[in-house]
Design an enzyme around this catalytic site. Sequence first.
Site, PDB file in Angstrom:
ATOM      1  CE  LYS A   7     -62.143 -69.064  29.958  1.00 29.82           C
ATOM      2  NZ  LYS A   7     -61.236 -70.359  29.391  1.00 29.82           N
ATOM      3  CB  SER A  35     -72.016 -74.110  29.900  1.00 26.93           C
ATOM      4  OG  SER A  35     -70.739 -74.519  29.917  1.00 26.93           O
TER       5      SER A  35
END
Length: 271
Positions: free
Chosen positions: A71, A21
Amino acid sequence: MIKGSTQLVAIVGSPIAQVKSPENFNRWFAEQGQDAAMLAIDLQHTALDGFVTMLRGWHNLRGCVVTVPYKQQLASRLDDLSERSQALGTVNVIRREADGRLLGDIVDGEGFLNAARKQGFDPRDKNALVIGTGGVGSAIAYSLCQAGLTRLAISDLDGQRVEALAELLRTFFPHIAISASPASLAEFDLVVNASPVGMGAAGDGPMPLPVALMQTLRDTTLVADVVTAPAFTPFLSFARGMGCAIQTGPEMALAQLGNLGHFMGVTPLDI
Ligand code: NAD
């Protein structure tokens, strides 16, 4: 060049060196001449609470992408979650509001769907199989159901995970027929490997389904993998050999950039 005026976004996980990313976002910011940058943060588990406090007070930070293993742990520490994040108990992106409130969403499934739509796949009234019901598989299954699938089969080595996800999906999408491991792949319009099987594998390495079952694929089925390295896993290579259209993990990762950036307020949805 990071300047005093630069708007920042981050990606947090541990380890972090493997993530793509920062390159993808920073290239896009540079190409657009946008005064923004992404930082990669390798965070120790014991620093999570302090990190969340810092996010709330970090004025020039717009948001943060979240990766393994945080997460679930970050989802429970935020101020508000999207409906799908609440349902699945996970986030992969956080937006920092101007008042310091932190909002979370999980857009793995949307990224997967963007990539599939680019291949011409429309999930409405279709029949799909998702192999692997962890963080990514659950998000893909949820988004497929939301997008109008008629039937969904899910499979995993962990039978309890399959049961739990099936129950959750039946609650949110009572009109969709949800089943477990199929005896043939001939009925599916889409078959997705959302397990890590094939990661780091080459040639005729491991596949998430037995060869005999793979041989029941129709050549009109779209076969997708979430594994990013290698891009062409043994599973995808086999499917390509059966004449199927394929979708790779890097294609999904790239298609998700707009979802992540848009949620953080630093890119349009479609980039
Ligand atoms: P996870 O550990 O939460 O879940 C993986 C699941 O796969 C588990 O439930 C496990 O039991 C199951 N599994 C393992 N072997 C299996 C097999 N042989 N058959 C059926 N099920 C099996 O992992 P995750 O966070 O969901 O990540 C899964 C993969 O997705 C990883 O390889 C990760 O790198 C990749 N990923 C890709 C993208 C992308 O954009 N392409 C984004 C995030 C993650």
